[in-house]
Design an enzyme around this catalytic site. Structure first.
Site, PDB file in Angstrom:
ATOM      1  CG  HIS A   1      13.417 -13.533   9.080  1.00 49.95           C
ATOM      2  ND1 HIS A   1      14.533 -12.974   9.615  1.00 49.95           N
ATOM      3  CD2 HIS A   1      12.764 -14.094  10.110  1.00 49.95           C
ATOM      4  CE1 HIS A   1      14.564 -13.202  10.914  1.00 49.95           C
ATOM      5  NE2 HIS A   1      13.499 -13.879  11.234  1.00 49.95           N
TER       6      HIS A   1
ATOM      7  CE1 TYR B   1      -3.002  -3.052   0.404  1.00 49.40           C
ATOM      8  CE2 TYR B   1      -3.488  -2.389   2.642  1.00 49.40           C
ATOM      9  CZ  TYR B   1      -3.680  -3.250   1.588  1.00 49.40           C
ATOM     10  OH  TYR B   1      -4.547  -4.296   1.722  1.00 49.40           O
TER      11      TYR B   1
HETATM   12  P1  NDP Z   1     -13.905  -0.050   1.740  1.00 50.56           P
HETATM   13  O1  NDP Z   1     -14.946  -1.053   1.443  1.00 50.56           O
HETATM   14  O2  NDP Z   1     -13.432   0.127   3.120  1.00 50.56           O
HETATM   15  O3  NDP Z   1     -14.440   1.346   1.168  1.00 50.56           O
HETATM   16  C1  NDP Z   1     -13.664   2.495   1.187  1.00 50.56           C
HETATM   17  C2  NDP Z   1     -14.438   3.596   0.434  1.00 50.56           C
HETATM   18  O4  NDP Z   1     -15.607   3.957   1.167  1.00 50.56           O
HETATM   19  C3  NDP Z   1     -13.601   4.849   0.258  1.00 50.56           C
HETATM   20  O5  NDP Z   1     -13.932   5.415  -0.991  1.00 50.56           O
HETATM   21  C4  NDP Z   1     -14.085   5.746   1.394  1.00 50.56           C
HETATM   22  O6  NDP Z   1     -13.941   7.095   1.045  1.00 50.56           O
HETATM   23  C5  NDP Z   1     -15.550   5.359   1.486  1.00 50.56           C
HETATM   24  N1  NDP Z   1     -16.117   5.488   2.849  1.00 50.56           N
HETATM   25  C6  NDP Z   1     -15.561   5.116   4.018  1.00 50.56           C
HETATM   26  N2  NDP Z   1     -16.402   5.319   5.037  1.00 50.56           N
HETATM   27  C7  NDP Z   1     -17.537   5.848   4.498  1.00 50.56           C
HETATM   28  C8  NDP Z   1     -18.767   6.274   5.051  1.00 50.56           C
HETATM   29  N3  NDP Z   1     -19.012   6.172   6.356  1.00 50.56           N
HETATM   30  N4  NDP Z   1     -19.713   6.787   4.206  1.00 50.56           N
HETATM   31  C9  NDP Z   1     -19.471   6.871   2.872  1.00 50.56           C
HETATM   32  N5  NDP Z   1     -18.332   6.463   2.291  1.00 50.56           N
HETATM   33  C10 NDP Z   1     -17.368   5.955   3.099  1.00 50.56           C
HETATM   34  O7  NDP Z   1     -12.690  -0.285   0.724  1.00 50.56           O
HETATM   35  P2  NDP Z   1     -11.257  -0.970   0.694  1.00 50.56           P
HETATM   36  O8  NDP Z   1     -11.201  -1.757  -0.553  1.00 50.56           O
HETATM   37  O9  NDP Z   1     -10.251   0.069   0.938  1.00 50.56           O
HETATM   38  O10 NDP Z   1     -11.224  -2.041   1.877  1.00 50.56           O
HETATM   39  C11 NDP Z   1     -10.906  -1.719   3.214  1.00 50.56           C
HETATM   40  C12 NDP Z   1      -9.505  -2.185   3.577  1.00 50.56           C
HETATM   41  O11 NDP Z   1      -9.364  -3.592   3.445  1.00 50.56           O
HETATM   42  C13 NDP Z   1      -8.389  -1.652   2.678  1.00 50.56           C
HETATM   43  O12 NDP Z   1      -8.135  -0.277   2.886  1.00 50.56           O
HETATM   44  C14 NDP Z   1      -7.266  -2.582   3.049  1.00 50.56           C
HETATM   45  O13 NDP Z   1      -6.674  -2.195   4.277  1.00 50.56           O
HETATM   46  C15 NDP Z   1      -8.008  -3.916   3.175  1.00 50.56           C
HETATM   47  N6  NDP Z   1      -7.920  -4.724   1.942  1.00 50.56           N
HETATM   48  C16 NDP Z   1      -7.256  -5.935   1.985  1.00 50.56           C
HETATM   49  C17 NDP Z   1      -7.105  -6.691   0.851  1.00 50.56           C
HETATM   50  C18 NDP Z   1      -6.395  -8.006   0.885  1.00 50.56           C
HETATM   51  O14 NDP Z   1      -6.109  -8.550  -0.170  1.00 50.56           O
HETATM   52  N7  NDP Z   1      -6.118  -8.583   2.029  1.00 50.56           N
HETATM   53  C19 NDP Z   1      -7.644  -6.235  -0.451  1.00 50.56           C
HETATM   54  C20 NDP Z   1      -8.381  -4.997  -0.372  1.00 50.56           C
HETATM   55  C21 NDP Z   1      -8.508  -4.289   0.774  1.00 50.56           C
HETATM   56  P3  NDP Z   1     -13.082   8.167   1.890  1.00 50.56           P
HETATM   57  O15 NDP Z   1     -11.727   7.583   2.185  1.00 50.56           O
HETATM   58  O16 NDP Z   1     -13.037   9.330   0.965  1.00 50.56           O
HETATM   59  O17 NDP Z   1     -13.872   8.414   3.141  1.00 50.56           O
END
Ligand code: NDP
Length: 292
Positions: free
Chosen positions: A99, A60
């Protein structure tokens, strides 16, 4: 399509217990695509909104320097109270990289997740190195991400230390019931990622009519409904936001519950598709996420 077999449970759960005996906070902050706002978001989440769980990965591009964690510790937060998940990217899934990455991740990670569900990597070799990290006290828990049932079974055949956590995409539009069931059967905790439908080309569950209807009925925001839905399935959940008011909103999910009838309505969203199946995210697309 599988029925929504998971009933609301333990609505008061603020943390979940792991096989290791450690606990994982039910709500964590996602940091994917937070860019230059990562440090501020992590600081806001921990110091101002009481988050104790942060999800990140080297990939990230927000871990370097560990600035946010240093700042929160300077603000008086004890590092041992934080659950920080980091991950090995698919290109790092070789025993000699494990590691190296753990050592360079500044401070102790609570969990190192191996895996984008990729094929062709030396699973046993990588897992043995991850087990070593635990023995050496460099991480407190180890886990996997984007595994299929087939891969999980393969891992369980040789694992001396069970994975504490399996992280996968999960939201009402992609419940991943079978994988959740397989993890529960083996006592492996699940963390739901992209719980709001992800971002930038993802799926806008925040404005889904069903979610909006339930949110209105319960006088909550759609974000809170999606986070709470995940917790009531017994999973921890890691919504990402860089907006302080949303970071705050997304963790206000305790002390109330989604009633069974509404929970089932959320499980009935018929347009079932995952968000993250892009070529750029998978080494082997067909073997990545799967409900099978
Ligand atoms: P999310 O499903 O968490 O959605 C994030 C989006 O929702 C952003 O555009 C954010 O905008 C918006 N948002 C957040 N809160 C609100 C709210 N209360 N109301 C309206 N809109 C909202 O997306 P992610 O794909 O980022 O998933 C979350 C996390 O999961 C990632 O950040 C990562 O850490 C992890 N992940 C892990 C993966 C893996 O392979 N293990 C793959 C993908 C994700 P804004 O920031 O502008 O508020």
């Amino acid at each position: 399509m599988a029925q929504a077999t998971f009933k609301p449970l333990d609505q008061k759960a603020v943390t979940f217990e792991l096989l290791s005996g450690h606990t994982i906070p039910a709500v964590g902050l996602g940091t994917w695509q937070t860019g230059s706002e990562a440090s501020d978001s992590v600081f806001t989440a921990i110091v101002e909104c009481d988050y104790r769980h942060i999800d990140t990965a080297w990939e990230y591009g927000v871990q370097e320097g560990g600035h946010a964690l240093k700042a929160v510790m300077q603000a008086g937060i004890d590092r041992k109270d934080l659950f920080v998940t980091s991950k090995l990217w698919c290109s790092d899934l070789s025993p000699d990289r494990v590691h190296l990455l753990a050592i360079s991740s500044e401070g102790r990670s609570q969990q190192t997740s191996g895996g984008w569900g990729s094929t062709g990597f030396h699973m046993e070799g990588v897992w043995r190195e991850m087990e070593k990290l635990m023995k050496e006290g460099l991480v407190r828990d180890i886990g996997v991400s984007n595994f299929t049932i087939k891969k999980l079974n393969k891992l369980l055949n040789f694992a001396e230390t069970m994975p504490s956590v399996c992280q996968m995409e999960m939201h009402p539009g992609w419940r991943n019931d079978k994988m959740l069931e397989a993890c529960k059967k083996n006592g492996i905790h699940v963390t739901a990622y992209s719980p709001l439908g992800s971002q930038g080309g993802g799926r806008d569950l925040i404005h889904d009519q069903t979610i909006e209807r339930v949110a209105k009925k319960l006088n909550k925001s759609p974000g809170q409904i999606l986070v709470k839905w995940a917790i009531q399935r017994g999973t921890s959940v890691i919504p990402k936001s860089t907006h302080p008011e949303r970071i705050k909103e997304n963790i206000k999910v305790f002390g109330w519950e989604i009633p069974e009838e509404d929970f089932q309505v959320l499980c009935s969203i018929s347009d079932r598709r995952r968000v993250l199946d892009g070529e750029e995210l998978f080494v082997n697309k067909s073997a990545g996420h799967s409900e099978a």
